[in-house]
Design a protein around this motif. Structure first.
Motif, short mmCIF file in Angstrom:
data_model
loop_
_atom_site.label_atom_id
_atom_site.label_comp_id
_atom_site.label_asym_id
_atom_site.label_seq_id
_atom_site.Cartn_x
_atom_site.Cartn_y
_atom_site.Cartn_z
N GLY A 68 -32.82 -58.99 111.06
CA GLY A 68 -32.01 -58.59 112.21
C GLY A 68 -32.23 -59.51 113.40
N LEU A 69 -33.48 -59.87 113.66
CA LEU A 69 -33.79 -60.76 114.78
C LEU A 69 -33.20 -62.16 114.54
N LEU A 118 -26.40 -65.58 116.66
CA LEU A 118 -25.24 -65.24 117.49
C LEU A 118 -25.41 -65.76 118.91
N THR A 119 -26.63 -65.61 119.43
CA THR A 119 -26.91 -66.10 120.78
C THR A 119 -26.71 -67.61 120.86
N ALA A 120 -27.23 -68.32 119.88
CA ALA A 120 -27.11 -69.77 119.87
C ALA A 120 -25.66 -70.21 119.76
N GLN A 121 -24.86 -69.48 118.93
CA GLN A 121 -23.45 -69.84 118.77
C GLN A 121 -22.69 -69.68 120.08
N ARG A 122 -22.99 -68.62 120.85
CA ARG A 122 -22.32 -68.41 122.14
C ARG A 122 -22.72 -69.50 123.14
N MET A 123 -23.99 -69.85 123.14
CA MET A 123 -24.46 -70.86 124.09
C MET A 123 -23.92 -72.24 123.77
N LEU A 124 -23.66 -72.51 122.50
CA LEU A 124 -23.11 -73.82 122.12
C LEU A 124 -21.70 -74.03 122.67
N ILE A 180 -30.96 -74.32 124.19
CA ILE A 180 -30.56 -73.25 123.27
C ILE A 180 -31.71 -72.88 122.34
N SER A 181 -32.44 -73.90 121.86
CA SER A 181 -33.57 -73.65 120.97
C SER A 181 -34.63 -72.81 121.68
N ARG A 182 -34.96 -73.20 122.94
CA ARG A 182 -35.98 -72.45 123.67
C ARG A 182 -35.54 -71.03 123.97
N PHE A 183 -34.29 -70.85 124.30
CA PHE A 183 -33.80 -69.53 124.70
C PHE A 183 -33.60 -68.60 123.50
N SER A 184 -33.04 -69.13 122.42
CA SER A 184 -32.70 -68.27 121.28
C SER A 184 -33.88 -68.03 120.34
N GLY A 185 -34.83 -68.99 120.32
CA GLY A 185 -35.95 -68.86 119.40
C GLY A 185 -35.73 -69.60 118.09
N LEU A 186 -34.51 -70.16 117.91
CA LEU A 186 -34.25 -70.95 116.72
C LEU A 186 -34.90 -72.32 116.85
N ASP A 206 -32.20 -76.08 113.44
CA ASP A 206 -31.18 -75.07 113.14
C ASP A 206 -30.06 -75.10 114.18
N VAL A 207 -30.43 -75.32 115.44
CA VAL A 207 -29.40 -75.40 116.48
C VAL A 207 -28.47 -76.59 116.24
#
Length: 324
Positions: A284-285, A291-297, A307-313, A317-318
Motif C-alpha cells: 500500500g505504501l 501516485l505521489t511521484a506521478q503527480r509531481m512529475l 521527487i525521490s526525496r519527497f515520495s520515498g522512491l 524508479d523516479v
C-alpha cells in the motif's frame, strides 16, 4: 558431548526404553525382555589385544549404553550383552565404529577367561590354550549392538562394512568378512510396529517420524492418549531432536503434547497473518509513493531528485516513471 547426545543418552538409559528397542529388534515386538532383567554395565570398552608381547597398548572406547540380559526364552536361558548407540545424525563410519566396540568386548571376554583360569589354577592342556588362555571348551557371550537413529529421514549412511570398501569385486568381497549394523530408525518402521512398543518410545518415535508434517502431528497427538501426558524425559528428547521449542518447565512431571502441537500450529498461523499484514502495508505504501511521484512529475518545478526525496522512491524508479 552435545546437548542432543546428552539428552538421548539419559533417555535410553531407562530400562523400559532399552527393553523396547531389543524386543522390537530380536522378537518382532513381543514382550520377551522384561526391563527388570537388564543390568547396566560399564560403558567403557577397555581391552589389550592378546598376543602382542611386551608392547601392549590398551585400547579404550566409550559406548552410549551397555547392559547385560539374563532371560528365559523357549525353555532355555539366554545370556546376552546388549549395546545401544544413539545417533541424531547419520554416521558414515557406523559399521566400523560398532565393529570396534564389539571386537573390544569379545577381546575382553577372552582376557577375562584367561584370568579366571589363572586364578583357579586351571593349567592349559595344549599349546593352543597356553597361547591365548582361552581354552577349547570356553565360550563367548554374544554381543549385540543396535543403532537408534533419532532422525525423521531414512538412514542414508553405510549399513555394512562392505558398503564402505573401495573394492566391490564379489570375488574379493567373499574373502573380506562383512559387518552390518542393526538399525532402529522410525522412518523405516511401520506405524503398526511402533504401536507394539510398551514404553513412551512409541510416542517419541512417532512424533519424530512425522515431525515435518504438522497436520499429521495434530491428528496423531489428538488421537493417542500417550501424548496427553508424556514424561518429561521423552518430551525433552522430542524438543531437542525436532527443534519445535516446546513450552515446559523442568519442574513439570509430564507434558501435554496435543496442546503443545496446537500452540505450535497457532503460532505458525499467527506469524503467517502478521507477515501477510506487513506485506499488505508495504504494498500500500509503495502504491501511494508511485501516485505521489506521478503527480509531481507533471509539475516542472520538481526535479527527479526532489521527487525521490519527497515520495520515498529511489531516483532510479523516479527516472523510469519519467520515461513512461
Amino acid at each position: 558431548m552435545g546437548t542432543k547426545d546428552t539428552i538421548t543418552k539419559d533417555y535410553m538409559a531407562d530400562n523400559r526404553v532399552f527393553a523396547d528397542v531389543f524386543n522390537h529388534m530380536l522378537y518382532k515386538g513381543k514382550n520377551v525382555i522384561d526391563p527388570d532383567t537388564l543390568h547396566p554395565l560399564d560403558t567403557t570398552a577397555l581391552a589389550v589385544p592378546y598376543g602382542s608381547g611386551t608392547s601392549e597398548v590398551p585400547v579404550q572406547k566409550f559406548r552410549d549404553e551397555f547392559k547385560s540380559l539374563n532371560v528365559m526364552h523357549d525353555d532355555s536361558r539366554i545370556y546376552l550383552l546388549l549395546g545401544i548407540e544413539n545417533q541424531s545424525e547419520a554416521h558414515y563410519a557406523m559399521p566400523v565404529k560398532n565393529m570396534v566396540y564389539d571386537a573390544l568386548e569379545y577381546a575382553g571376554q577372552v582376557e577375562n577367561s584367561a584370568r579366571s583360569h589363572r586364578e583357579a589354577k586351571q593349567w592349559p592342556s595344549t599349546s593352543g590354550e597356553y597361547l591365548t588362555g582361552f581354552y577349547k571348551d570356553d565360550q563367548l557371550i554374544p554381543v549385540i549392538t543396535t543403532v537408534v537413529y533419532f532422525g525423521s529421514d531414512t538412514w542414508n549412511a553405510p549399513r555394512s562394512l562392505h558398503e564402505m570398501l573401495s573394492v566391490q569385486d564379489p570375488e574379493i568381497l567373499s574373502m573380506v568378512p562383512d559387518y552390518r549394523i542393526n538399525l532402529f530408525s522410525p522412518a523405516e518402521i511401520k506405524d503398526e510396529e511402533l504401536d507394539k512398543l510398551q514404553s513412551n518410545l512409541k510416542e517419541v518415535m512417532l512424533f519424530i517420524k512425522y515431525s515435518k508434517d504438522k497436520r499429521k502431528l495434530q491428528e496423531l497427538t489428538s488421537k493417542s492418549p500417550g501424548f496427553r501426558s508424556l514424561e518429561l524425559k521423552a518430551a525433552r528428547v522430542i524438543d531437542s531432536i525436532t527443534g519445535i521449542n516446546l513450552r515446559f518447565t523442568e519442574t513439570e512431571g509430564s507434558v501435554n503434547m496435543c496442546q503443545a502441537v496446537q500452540e505450535m500450529c497457532d503460532d505458525a498461523r499467527a506469524e503467517g497473518r502478521t507477515a501477510g499484514l506487513a506485506e499488505g502495508r508495504t504494498e500500500g505504501l509503495q502504491e501511494q509513493a508511485m501516485l505521489t511521484a506521478q503527480r509531481m512529475l507533471q509539475d516542472p518545478r520538481f526535479s527527479p531528485e526532489d521527487i525521490s526525496r519527497f515520495s520515498g522512491l529511489s531516483l532510479e524508479d523516479v527516472l523510469k516513471l519519467q520515461k513512461k
